[in-house]
Design a protein around this motif. Structure first.
Motif, PDB file in Angstrom:
ATOM      1  N   PRO A  67      92.757  21.420   2.976  1.00 35.84           N
ATOM      2  CA  PRO A  67      92.532  21.064   1.561  1.00 35.84           C
ATOM      3  C   PRO A  67      93.825  20.738   0.809  1.00 35.84           C
ATOM      4  O   PRO A  67      93.778  20.333  -0.342  1.00 35.84           O
ATOM      5  N   GLN A  68      94.957  20.941   1.455  1.00 36.32           N
ATOM      6  CA  GLN A  68      96.226  20.657   0.777  1.00 36.32           C
ATOM      7  C   GLN A  68      96.791  19.286   1.133  1.00 36.32           C
ATOM      8  O   GLN A  68      97.882  18.926   0.697  1.00 36.32           O
ATOM      9  N   MET A  69      96.038  18.540   1.935  1.00 35.98           N
ATOM     10  CA  MET A  69      96.541  17.225   2.359  1.00 35.98           C
ATOM     11  C   MET A  69      96.928  16.366   1.153  1.00 35.98           C
ATOM     12  O   MET A  69      97.965  15.711   1.136  1.00 35.98           O
ATOM     13  N   GLU A  70      96.052  16.366   0.128  1.00 35.77           N
ATOM     14  CA  GLU A  70      96.263  15.443  -0.987  1.00 35.77           C
ATOM     15  C   GLU A  70      97.324  15.911  -1.976  1.00 35.77           C
ATOM     16  O   GLU A  70      97.675  15.166  -2.882  1.00 35.77           O
ATOM     17  N   MET A  71      97.816  17.147  -1.835  1.00 33.32           N
ATOM     18  CA  MET A  71      98.854  17.626  -2.758  1.00 33.32           C
ATOM     19  C   MET A  71     100.189  17.822  -2.056  1.00 33.32           C
ATOM     20  O   MET A  71     101.099  18.441  -2.610  1.00 33.32           O
ATOM     21  N   ILE A  72     100.297  17.271  -0.851  1.00 36.36           N
ATOM     22  CA  ILE A  72     101.579  17.289  -0.146  1.00 36.36           C
ATOM     23  C   ILE A  72     102.618  16.625  -1.065  1.00 36.36           C
ATOM     24  O   ILE A  72     102.283  15.748  -1.858  1.00 36.36           O
ATOM     25  N   ALA A  73     103.868  17.102  -0.981  1.00 36.89           N
ATOM     26  CA  ALA A  73     104.933  16.512  -1.794  1.00 36.89           C
ATOM     27  C   ALA A  73     104.688  16.703  -3.293  1.00 36.89           C
ATOM     28  O   ALA A  73     104.645  15.745  -4.056  1.00 36.89           O
ATOM     29  N   SER A  74     104.464  17.952  -3.689  1.00 35.10           N
ATOM     30  CA  SER A  74     104.355  18.285  -5.116  1.00 35.10           C
ATOM     31  C   SER A  74     105.638  18.993  -5.538  1.00 35.10           C
ATOM     32  O   SER A  74     106.028  20.000  -4.946  1.00 35.10           O
ATOM     33  N   HIS A  75     106.237  18.521  -6.596  1.00 36.22           N
ATOM     34  CA  HIS A  75     107.646  18.789  -6.890  1.00 36.22           C
ATOM     35  C   HIS A  75     107.942  20.119  -7.599  1.00 36.22           C
ATOM     36  O   HIS A  75     107.203  20.549  -8.480  1.00 36.22           O
ATOM     37  N   GLY A  76     108.994  20.752  -7.186  1.00 34.12           N
ATOM     38  CA  GLY A  76     109.744  21.626  -8.073  1.00 34.12           C
ATOM     39  C   GLY A  76     109.513  23.112  -8.071  1.00 34.12           C
ATOM     40  O   GLY A  76     110.218  23.813  -8.775  1.00 34.12           O
ATOM     41  N   GLU A  77     108.547  23.645  -7.319  1.00 32.64           N
ATOM     42  CA  GLU A  77     108.263  25.078  -7.410  1.00 32.64           C
ATOM     43  C   GLU A  77     108.506  25.778  -6.079  1.00 32.64           C
ATOM     44  O   GLU A  77     108.530  25.141  -5.031  1.00 32.64           O
ATOM     45  N   GLN A  78     108.676  27.098  -6.158  1.00 34.92           N
ATOM     46  CA  GLN A  78     108.694  27.899  -4.938  1.00 34.92           C
ATOM     47  C   GLN A  78     107.333  28.591  -4.788  1.00 34.92           C
ATOM     48  O   GLN A  78     106.451  28.426  -5.643  1.00 34.92           O
ATOM     49  N   LEU A  79     107.158  29.327  -3.692  1.00 30.51           N
ATOM     50  CA  LEU A  79     105.800  29.670  -3.234  1.00 30.51           C
ATOM     51  C   LEU A  79     104.785  30.061  -4.313  1.00 30.51           C
ATOM     52  O   LEU A  79     103.752  29.401  -4.462  1.00 30.51           O
ATOM     53  N   LEU A 288     109.806  24.690   0.243  1.00 30.02           N
ATOM     54  CA  LEU A 288     109.575  25.707  -0.792  1.00 30.02           C
ATOM     55  C   LEU A 288     110.797  26.607  -0.990  1.00 30.02           C
ATOM     56  O   LEU A 288     110.747  27.554  -1.783  1.00 30.02           O
ATOM     57  N   GLY A 289     111.864  26.340  -0.255  1.00 31.39           N
ATOM     58  CA  GLY A 289     113.068  27.164  -0.404  1.00 31.39           C
ATOM     59  C   GLY A 289     112.844  28.603   0.026  1.00 31.39           C
ATOM     60  O   GLY A 289     113.427  29.533  -0.525  1.00 31.39           O
ATOM     61  N   SER A 290     111.991  28.801   1.045  1.00 29.39           N
ATOM     62  CA  SER A 290     111.596  30.161   1.418  1.00 29.39           C
ATOM     63  C   SER A 290     112.664  30.894   2.217  1.00 29.39           C
ATOM     64  O   SER A 290     112.800  32.114   2.103  1.00 29.39           O
TER      65      SER A 290
END
Ligand code: GUN
Ligand code: ZN
Length: 439
Positions: A67-79, A288-290
């Motif tokens: 279900p996350q296919m369409e929100m791949i490459a969403s900017h600016g946040e960590q987990l 995500l800078g994890s």
């Protein structure tokens, strides 16, 4: 090309035939070896010529969210902020069957375009999301591990289930889809992560596992420092994040734990004792800078490992690009943690992890991961000439190691010349269907 053992243990584990042929009948490998030996014995067989390319077992993606296919490459946040801002609103749509069906088909197309023939997939909280991805995989004869996510707290109300509703839905999905004869589908009991499941829900997840031996457990573990601190507060009785899953009896050889970036000394013992698999997700961890996982340490300890893209936090469906990211994580770790003696990820190790290594980690080594007679005929065919840069680099390569490393560092879906599922060429890149012999 394939592996018959772990190359870290047995340096001769890689098999490669320069001009090889794989004979396929009824979706399985009948024979594999030099064309000069096998070809004369083959009459009335369609031969597909892939000379100049490298054929290997289809890739295994051990952790991905459809279900996350369409929100791949969403900017600016960590987990945690990323989940709140992008993930949960998107997953809300997957209670709609028709909507979920559309994305499920696009998702499987994208896996196949990238040479991935087996995946461990998280759905959304909606049972219909799991039903839809199983049905789509079944139509294509794909091997898939999937489940609806269980989450009864700390997520938006519209996405909350209850321990009982999640239990009932999972029990029905197991009955309908798990390892039915003639399928390659496996159910995974999928508590999203300890932060979004109450103790009551984890208890029922464990009950499902007890009542249905052989089902998988799929969850997230030790990805991000803020997440870890939060989870530890939510489960103060458990001695570590991993011990929460252990205390609730959710760990075993069929448990897949995504991430394992920030581990504690005690974790290796728990992983060793239970045989749980860690799905490392380098692309996601950097996006995500994890943090930087410690792959050499996990390998040395004999932890069962696989690689996941973790799309939509991962930024590519390509296992080649994901291996490139894994390589860079091992390089960065050497520098950031001042570990000059630590090794960068070896080429053989990389390709092993996404083929036989992944198959072993998931308990599928009897079916997939090698080009041996009797194995299911899932292949990826890679083209070292796929782009001008790859072709140039390959022309300067003096060994198979170098050619493979170039593919893993420079390749992506463009390098996938063909993908086969049970011997059937997948027409996902507008290419023609093939026959039963694959060269
Ligand atoms: N932890 C809990 N849910 C998620 C998710 O959807 N993606 C990632 N990367 N980590 C998670
Ligand atoms: Zn994930």
């Amino acid at each position: 090309m394939d592996f018959v053992a772990d190359p870290a243990v047995d340096p001769s584990a890689r098999r490669h035939v320069d001009d090889g042929i794989v004979v396929v009948a009824d979706g399985r490998i009948e024979a594999a070896g030099p064309a000069s030996a096998l070809l004369p014995g083959l009459a009335d067989v369609d031969v597909v010529d892939h000379r100049g390319r490298i054929l290997m077992p289809g890739f295994i993606d051990a952790h991905i969210h459809y279900p996350q296919m369409e929100m791949i490459a969403s900017h600016g946040e960590q987990l945690l902020a990323w989940l709140r801002r992008y993930t949960f609103p998107t997953e809300t749509r997957f209670g709609d069957r028709a909507y979920a069906e559309g994305i499920a088909e696009a998702f499987l197309d994208e896996l196949l375009r990238n040479g991935t023939t087996t995946a461990v997939v998280m759905g959304s909280v909606h049972p219909v999301s799991a039903e839809v991805i199983f049905a789509a995989a079944q139509r294509r004869g794909l091997r898939l591990v999937a489940g609806q996510t269980m989450m009864d707290r700390n997520v938006p109300e519209s996405l909350q289930d209850t321990p009982q509703s999640a239990y009932d839905a999972a029990a029905a999905l197991i009955e309908a889809w798990h390892e039915r004869p003639g399928t390659r589908l496996h159910y995974a009991v999928t508590p999203r992560f300890a932060a979004s499941s109450s103790p009551a829900q984890l208890r029922l997840a464990a009950q499902l596992r007890r009542e249905h031996p052989g089902v998988f457990v799929h969850t997230h573990w030790a990805e991000n420092r803020e997440e870890i601190d939060w989870v530890r507060q939510l489960y103060p009785q458990s001695a570590s994040y991993l011990r929460i899953y252990d205390d609730f009896e959710l760990l075993g050889p069929r448990t897949v734990l995504a991430h394992g970036v920030h581990t504690e000394p005690d974790d290796l013992e728990v992983l060793g004792r239970t045989g749980a698999t860690v799905a490392l997700c380098p692309s996601s961890n950097m996006f995500l800078g994890s943090g930087l996982f410690d792959l050499p340490r996990l390998r040395r300890a004999g932890v069962s490992l696989a690689i996941g893209t973790d799309v939509g936090a991962g930024t590519s469906f390509s296992m080649l690009r994901t291996l490139a990211d894994a390589y860079k994580v091992t390089q960065l770790r050497r520098a950031v943690y001042d570990e000059p003696d630590a090794r960068a990820l070896a080429v053989d190790e990389a390709f092993y992890l996404v083929t036989l290594g992944g198959a072993r980690a998931l308990g599928f080594e009897g079916s997939i991961g090698r080009l041996s007679p009797g194995m299911e005929a899932d292949f990826v065919v890679l083209d070292p000439q796929a782009t001008p840069l790859l072709a140039l680099r390959t022309s300067r390569a003096e060994s198979l190691d170098e050619r493979l490393f170039a593919l893993m560092m420079l390749g992506d879906d463009r390098a996938v010349a063909a993908t086969y599922v049970q011997g059937q060429r997948q027409d996902v890149a507008g290419r023609l269907p093939g026959g039963s012999g694959v060269r």
